[in-house]
Enzyme design. Structure first.
Site, PDB file in Angstrom:
ATOM      1  N   SER A  98      76.425  -1.332   3.394  1.00  0.00           N
ATOM      2  CA  SER A  98      76.045  -1.334   4.810  1.00  0.00           C
ATOM      3  C   SER A  98      76.105  -2.723   5.450  1.00  0.00           C
ATOM      4  O   SER A  98      76.055  -2.852   6.663  1.00  0.00           O
ATOM      5  CB  SER A  98      74.631  -0.761   4.975  1.00  0.00           C
ATOM      6  OG  SER A  98      74.583   0.580   4.565  1.00  0.00           O
ATOM      7  N   GLY A 137      75.885   3.489   5.717  1.00  0.00           N
ATOM      8  CA  GLY A 137      77.172   2.811   5.840  1.00  0.00           C
ATOM      9  C   GLY A 137      77.110   1.741   6.919  1.00  0.00           C
ATOM     10  O   GLY A 137      76.106   1.621   7.630  1.00  0.00           O
ATOM     11  N   GLY A 178      78.369  -0.596  10.367  1.00  0.00           N
ATOM     12  CA  GLY A 178      79.022  -0.502  11.663  1.00  0.00           C
ATOM     13  C   GLY A 178      78.302   0.361  12.696  1.00  0.00           C
ATOM     14  O   GLY A 178      77.215   0.889  12.474  1.00  0.00           O
ATOM     15  N   CYS A 215      70.069   6.533   7.367  1.00  0.00           N
ATOM     16  CA  CYS A 215      70.566   5.347   8.061  1.00  0.00           C
ATOM     17  C   CYS A 215      71.722   5.691   9.003  1.00  0.00           C
ATOM     18  O   CYS A 215      71.510   6.337  10.019  1.00  0.00           O
ATOM     19  CB  CYS A 215      70.938   4.267   7.049  1.00  0.00           C
ATOM     20  SG  CYS A 215      70.969   2.607   7.768  1.00  0.00           S
ATOM     21  N   LEU A 216      72.953   5.320   8.694  1.00  0.00           N
ATOM     22  CA  LEU A 216      74.092   5.676   9.538  1.00  0.00           C
ATOM     23  C   LEU A 216      74.207   7.191   9.660  1.00  0.00           C
ATOM     24  O   LEU A 216      74.494   7.728  10.731  1.00  0.00           O
ATOM     25  CB  LEU A 216      75.387   5.096   8.967  1.00  0.00           C
ATOM     26  CG  LEU A 216      76.663   5.384   9.768  1.00  0.00           C
ATOM     27  CD1 LEU A 216      76.721   4.526  11.019  1.00  0.00           C
ATOM     28  CD2 LEU A 216      77.899   5.150   8.930  1.00  0.00           C
ATOM     29  N   ASN A 239      67.623  -1.290   6.909  1.00  0.00           N
ATOM     30  CA  ASN A 239      68.832  -2.090   7.095  1.00  0.00           C
ATOM     31  C   ASN A 239      69.689  -1.442   8.173  1.00  0.00           C
ATOM     32  O   ASN A 239      70.583  -0.640   7.884  1.00  0.00           O
ATOM     33  CB  ASN A 239      69.619  -2.212   5.790  1.00  0.00           C
ATOM     34  CG  ASN A 239      70.914  -2.983   5.970  1.00  0.00           C
ATOM     35  OD1 ASN A 239      71.063  -3.738   6.919  1.00  0.00           O
ATOM     36  ND2 ASN A 239      71.857  -2.789   5.070  1.00  0.00           N
ATOM     37  N   PHE A 295      71.387  -0.431  14.771  1.00  0.00           N
ATOM     38  CA  PHE A 295      71.458   0.569  15.839  1.00  0.00           C
ATOM     39  C   PHE A 295      70.306   1.552  15.688  1.00  0.00           C
ATOM     40  O   PHE A 295      69.762   1.725  14.598  1.00  0.00           O
ATOM     41  CB  PHE A 295      72.798   1.307  15.789  1.00  0.00           C
ATOM     42  CG  PHE A 295      73.983   0.421  16.062  1.00  0.00           C
ATOM     43  CD1 PHE A 295      74.494   0.297  17.343  1.00  0.00           C
ATOM     44  CD2 PHE A 295      74.578  -0.305  15.041  1.00  0.00           C
ATOM     45  CE1 PHE A 295      75.580  -0.529  17.604  1.00  0.00           C
ATOM     46  CE2 PHE A 295      75.662  -1.134  15.282  1.00  0.00           C
ATOM     47  CZ  PHE A 295      76.163  -1.243  16.575  1.00  0.00           C
ATOM     48  N   HIS A 298      65.559   3.602   4.170  1.00  0.00           N
ATOM     49  CA  HIS A 298      66.244   3.909   2.911  1.00  0.00           C
ATOM     50  C   HIS A 298      65.255   4.464   1.888  1.00  0.00           C
ATOM     51  O   HIS A 298      64.631   3.706   1.145  1.00  0.00           O
ATOM     52  CB  HIS A 298      66.920   2.655   2.368  1.00  0.00           C
ATOM     53  CG  HIS A 298      68.187   2.316   3.077  1.00  0.00           C
ATOM     54  ND1 HIS A 298      69.432   2.665   2.598  1.00  0.00           N
ATOM     55  CD2 HIS A 298      68.406   1.686   4.257  1.00  0.00           C
ATOM     56  CE1 HIS A 298      70.362   2.261   3.442  1.00  0.00           C
ATOM     57  NE2 HIS A 298      69.768   1.662   4.457  1.00  0.00           N
ATOM     58  N   GLU A 315      65.893   5.900  -0.844  1.00  0.00           N
ATOM     59  CA  GLU A 315      66.303   5.620  -2.232  1.00  0.00           C
ATOM     60  C   GLU A 315      65.745   4.284  -2.697  1.00  0.00           C
ATOM     61  O   GLU A 315      65.660   4.014  -3.893  1.00  0.00           O
ATOM     62  CB  GLU A 315      67.834   5.642  -2.356  1.00  0.00           C
ATOM     63  CG  GLU A 315      68.553   4.368  -1.983  1.00  0.00           C
ATOM     64  CD  GLU A 315      68.576   4.108  -0.492  1.00  0.00           C
ATOM     65  OE1 GLU A 315      68.919   2.981  -0.106  1.00  0.00           O
ATOM     66  OE2 GLU A 315      68.248   5.021   0.287  1.00  0.00           O
TER      67      GLU A 315
END
Length: 383
Positions: A51, A247, A249, A275-276, A317, A320, A359, A361
């Site tokens: 990421s 991931g 971006g 996340c993403l 992390n 956005f 996260h 995990e």
């Protein structure tokens, strides 16, 4: 032990600010978005997190590297970030699991790193003015660059926020319970799909190794698919559940993935996003995404359940976040950040679909949110 820290280096920000320090002996110029991470430990997992592609990490902890490096703690087989900024790099490591020093590891992986700078001052600047791009320059003879743009002209620096499929495959361990879709240039193993285990189709946007480990520990078999797969291909795989990975971006750039997930909504397949993946699930349900001032990066972020008011500490992390002002009626907020009240979890009403911004995990920790994997499995069993 590696080369000693004796080479001059400079970090130049977009606004023209300069920070002089030392390199670790790797020469070159690297440009990327600068983010700061507040974790006290877990630097190896952070460095190998996909990421962070095209970002330069500033560690706010002033002393990094004291427990060394070992292969088991890598979150991917490649390092996708553009550079590292440190205050002090420990020249030794003292841990029974250590296989090499952090200095040796960074030199082996050819990661441009600047040390001996005032990371506190840099972090305060980012917090006050927001994220900005920067260049780390490590050369034998550093030209007198006046500003950031001058460096870009000196050496053409290009980057993409999408990780190529070849690199994604390298991130994933070769385990018995993992199969690759044909988009990864591997044929589906029909015998594999007949195994009586919970079959999860995993969208790989830059997945962390520990997510895969946890799903396999939960007695799941995984079929890894690319971000551009069409929804009909997903349906052909007859999944018991769908997982949308983390991931790098801007999630708004993953147009094919958003379209595919949107087409899958009517089929009510249990879906879990991290996340993403959390942001892509929101976009597929017509929410909007905005960029944060400096993002959340660290292992000490308090998040509250909006219903029970229970607080968990999470690893974060991301740059956005879902825009609260555009939240459609079919999305329910399940978790909120106690730092800035941003959305940290959502559930799609009347559907077995949910996601989490942090996260769970937790590699590195904390592990407060790991129960979300059990919730996902329960949804699959119920379905």
């Amino acid at each position: 032990m590696g080369e000693t820290l004796k080479n001059t280096a400079v970090l130049i920000l977009e606004d023209g600010s300069k920070f002089y320090g030392k390199s670790i002996g790797i020469y070159g110029i690297s440009s990327g978005e600068i983010v700061f991470n507040t974790s006290m430990t877990g630097y190896q997992e952070i460095i190998t997190d996909p990421s962070y592609k095209n970002q330069i990490i500033t560690f706010t902890c002033p002393h990094i590297g004291n427990i060394g490096i070992n292969k088991n703690d890598e979150e991917s087989s490649s390092i996708h970030l553009k550079g590292i900024i440190l205050k002090n790099l420990s020249p030794i490591s003292s841990n029974y699991r250590s296989e090499k020093t952090l200095l040796e590891y960074l030199q082996e992986k050819n990661i441009i790193t600047i040390t001996n700078i005032d990371t506190r001052k840099l972090t305060k600047k980012i917090r006050k003015h927001g994220s900005q791009k920067g260049c780390i320059v490590c050369l034998k003879n550093i030209p007198k660059f006046k500003n950031y743009k001058e460096i870009l002209k000196y050496k053409k620096l290009k980057f993409s926020n999408i990780i190529p499929i070849k690199k994604l495959k390298e991130n994933i361990l070769n385990q018995k319970n993992i199969n690759f879709h044909k988009k990864y240039n591997k044929k589906i193993n029909e015998k594999f799909l007949k195994i009586k285990k919970k079959h999860i189709v995993v969208y790989d946007f830059g997945i962390k190794k520990n997510i895969i480990n946890i799903l396999i520990q939960k007695k799941c078999k995984l079929t890894i698919v690319s971000k551009n797969i069409k929804y009909k291909e997903i349906l052909k795989l007859s999944p018991d559940g769908i997982f949308l990975s983390n991931g790098p971006g801007d999630p708004r750039n993953f147009k094919n993935s958003i379209k595919s997930v949107k087409k899958l909504l009517p089929y009510n397949i249990p879906t879990f996003g991290i996340c993403l993946g959390h942001q892509i699930l929101a976009l597929a349900n017509k929410a909007k995404i905005i960029k944060m001032k400096f993002g959340h990066h660290g292992g000490n972020h308090p998040v509250q359940n909006t219903k029970t008011k229970k607080i968990i500490i999470t690893s974060q992390n991301h740059n956005f976040v879902i825009d609260k002002k555009t939240l459609p009626k079919n999305i329910k907020i399940t978790y909120s950040s106690l730092f800035d009240n941003t959305i940290q979890g959502i559930k799609i009403k009347n559907k077995p679909m949910f996601s989490f911004q942090g996260h769970p995990e937790a590699s590195p920790g904390p592990h407060d949110a790991s129960f979300l994997f059990n919730y996902f499995i329960k949804l699959i069993i119920k379905k």
